[in-house]
Motif scaffolding. Structure first.
Motif, PDB file in Angstrom:
ATOM      1  N   PHE A 109      -2.590   5.917  -3.122  1.00  0.00           N
ATOM      2  CA  PHE A 109      -3.031   4.875  -2.196  1.00  0.00           C
ATOM      3  C   PHE A 109      -4.165   4.030  -2.771  1.00  0.00           C
ATOM      4  O   PHE A 109      -4.309   2.861  -2.421  1.00  0.00           O
ATOM      5  CB  PHE A 109      -3.450   5.464  -0.847  1.00  0.00           C
ATOM      6  N   ALA A 110      -4.939   4.588  -3.663  1.00  0.00           N
ATOM      7  CA  ALA A 110      -6.035   3.834  -4.285  1.00  0.00           C
ATOM      8  C   ALA A 110      -5.515   2.593  -5.001  1.00  0.00           C
ATOM      9  O   ALA A 110      -6.259   1.611  -5.166  1.00  0.00           O
ATOM     10  CB  ALA A 110      -6.804   4.719  -5.261  1.00  0.00           C
ATOM     11  N   ASP A 111      -4.255   2.593  -5.387  1.00  0.00           N
ATOM     12  CA  ASP A 111      -3.670   1.476  -6.128  1.00  0.00           C
ATOM     13  C   ASP A 111      -2.967   0.445  -5.250  1.00  0.00           C
ATOM     14  O   ASP A 111      -2.450  -0.546  -5.764  1.00  0.00           O
ATOM     15  CB  ASP A 111      -2.680   2.012  -7.170  1.00  0.00           C
ATOM     16  N   VAL A 112      -2.954   0.671  -3.943  1.00  0.00           N
ATOM     17  CA  VAL A 112      -2.322  -0.308  -3.052  1.00  0.00           C
ATOM     18  C   VAL A 112      -3.148  -1.588  -3.077  1.00  0.00           C
ATOM     19  O   VAL A 112      -4.374  -1.564  -2.943  1.00  0.00           O
ATOM     20  CB  VAL A 112      -2.209   0.224  -1.607  1.00  0.00           C
ATOM     21  N   ASP A 113      -2.484  -2.696  -3.262  1.00  0.00           N
ATOM     22  CA  ASP A 113      -3.142  -3.993  -3.307  1.00  0.00           C
ATOM     23  C   ASP A 113      -3.827  -4.292  -1.974  1.00  0.00           C
ATOM     24  O   ASP A 113      -3.273  -3.992  -0.919  1.00  0.00           O
ATOM     25  CB  ASP A 113      -2.088  -5.075  -3.606  1.00  0.00           C
ATOM     26  N   GLU A 114      -5.007  -4.885  -2.042  1.00  0.00           N
ATOM     27  CA  GLU A 114      -5.763  -5.158  -0.816  1.00  0.00           C
ATOM     28  C   GLU A 114      -4.976  -6.020   0.170  1.00  0.00           C
ATOM     29  O   GLU A 114      -5.138  -5.895   1.374  1.00  0.00           O
ATOM     30  CB  GLU A 114      -7.090  -5.838  -1.125  1.00  0.00           C
ATOM     31  N   TYR A 115      -4.113  -6.864  -0.323  1.00  0.00           N
ATOM     32  CA  TYR A 115      -3.317  -7.714   0.564  1.00  0.00           C
ATOM     33  C   TYR A 115      -2.342  -6.908   1.416  1.00  0.00           C
ATOM     34  O   TYR A 115      -1.828  -7.407   2.407  1.00  0.00           O
ATOM     35  CB  TYR A 115      -2.535  -8.759  -0.242  1.00  0.00           C
ATOM     36  N   GLU A 116      -2.065  -5.672   1.017  1.00  0.00           N
ATOM     37  CA  GLU A 116      -1.095  -4.857   1.745  1.00  0.00           C
ATOM     38  C   GLU A 116      -1.709  -3.670   2.474  1.00  0.00           C
ATOM     39  O   GLU A 116      -1.043  -3.013   3.260  1.00  0.00           O
ATOM     40  CB  GLU A 116      -0.022  -4.370   0.773  1.00  0.00           C
ATOM     41  N   VAL A 117      -2.976  -3.371   2.204  1.00  0.00           N
ATOM     42  CA  VAL A 117      -3.625  -2.196   2.792  1.00  0.00           C
ATOM     43  C   VAL A 117      -3.593  -2.251   4.315  1.00  0.00           C
ATOM     44  O   VAL A 117      -3.196  -1.279   4.964  1.00  0.00           O
ATOM     45  CB  VAL A 117      -5.075  -2.043   2.284  1.00  0.00           C
ATOM     46  N   ASP A 118      -4.011  -3.368   4.901  1.00  0.00           N
ATOM     47  CA  ASP A 118      -4.078  -3.420   6.369  1.00  0.00           C
ATOM     48  C   ASP A 118      -2.698  -3.292   6.991  1.00  0.00           C
ATOM     49  O   ASP A 118      -2.516  -2.595   7.975  1.00  0.00           O
ATOM     50  CB  ASP A 118      -4.822  -4.662   6.863  1.00  0.00           C
ATOM     51  N   TRP A 119      -1.706  -3.914   6.391  1.00  0.00           N
ATOM     52  CA  TRP A 119      -0.348  -3.826   6.917  1.00  0.00           C
ATOM     53  C   TRP A 119       0.160  -2.385   6.872  1.00  0.00           C
ATOM     54  O   TRP A 119       0.692  -1.870   7.860  1.00  0.00           O
ATOM     55  CB  TRP A 119       0.578  -4.746   6.120  1.00  0.00           C
TER      56      TRP A 119
END
Length: 164
Positions: A109-119
Motif C-alpha cells: 500500500f505504501a506504493d499506491v499513488d496519492e491520486y488513488e489513495v482516497d478512492w
C-alpha cells in the motif's frame, strides 16, 4: 473492429496472465468479447445480453489472482487492487483469490499513488483493516498533498486504532 474475435480474446487472455502486464482495462473488454463469442447477440432476447459474463469474469479473476506471486512492482499492486475491487463488487470476499489480493494490497500500500489513495480507502478501506497498514498510512499522511487524501487516511487510521 476485429475480423477474428477469437484471436482478440485469446490475445487479451494471454495479456491478463502476463506478470509484466497490469490487467485493469483488459478484463472488461475480454469478458464482453468472450461472452459475445459464447452467446451471439439475439435481438429477440434482450433480457440478458451477455448471459455468461459473470461466470467468465469469475474465471478470469481466478486466473489473474493465480499470477499475483509472479508479479512485481506496479503490475503486482494495481493487479491486486483490481482483483480485490472486482471480487468485493461480486461479494466474493471469503475466497483465496480475495485473500491473496488483499494481502498484496496491504503489503504494497505504501506504493499506491496519492491520486488513488482516497478512492481505494473510501470505497474499499473496510477490506484493508489491518494493523500493518498503520505505519504506511502515517507516512502517507505526512506526505499527502490533497485534502481528500488526508481525510481518507485519517478516517482509515481512526478505524484501525479503534480496533487495536
Amino acid at each position: 473492429m476485429a475480423q477474428n474475435r477469437a484471436l482478440v480474446v485469446s490475445t487479451l487472455e494471454q495479456a491478463m496472465t502476463d506478470p509484466q502486464q497490469p490487467i485493469d482495462p483488459i478484463t472488461a473488454t475480454a469478458v464482453a468479447l468472450k461472452a459475445r463469442l459464447e452467446s451471439p447477440f439475439n435481438p429477440a432476447d434482450s433480457s440478458n445480453p451477455l448471459p455468461h459474463a459473470k461466470q467468465i469474469e469469475g474465471e478470469y479473476l481466478r486466473r489473474i489472482a493465480a499470477t499475483l506471486p509472479l508479479r512485481q512492482g506496479d503490475s503486482l499492486l494495481y493487479t491486486a487492487i483490481t482483483v480485490l475491487i472486482s471480487l468485493a463488487q461480486r461479494g466474493e470476499v471469503s475466497t483465496p483469490e480475495f485473500a491473496a489480493a488483499r494481502e498484496a494490497v496491504i503489503s504494497h500500500f505504501a506504493d499506491v499513488d496519492e491520486y488513488e489513495v482516497d478512492w481505494v480507502l473510501n470505497a474499499y478501506g473496510k477490506y484493508l483493516q489491518d494493523a500493518r497498514m498503520i505505519p504506511m498510512l502515517e507516512k502517507k499522511l505526512e506526505k499527502a498533498k490533497f485534502p481528500s487524501t488526508r481525510t481518507a487516511i485519517q478516517t482509515q487510521l481512526a478505524t484501525l486504532r479503534e480496533e487495536n
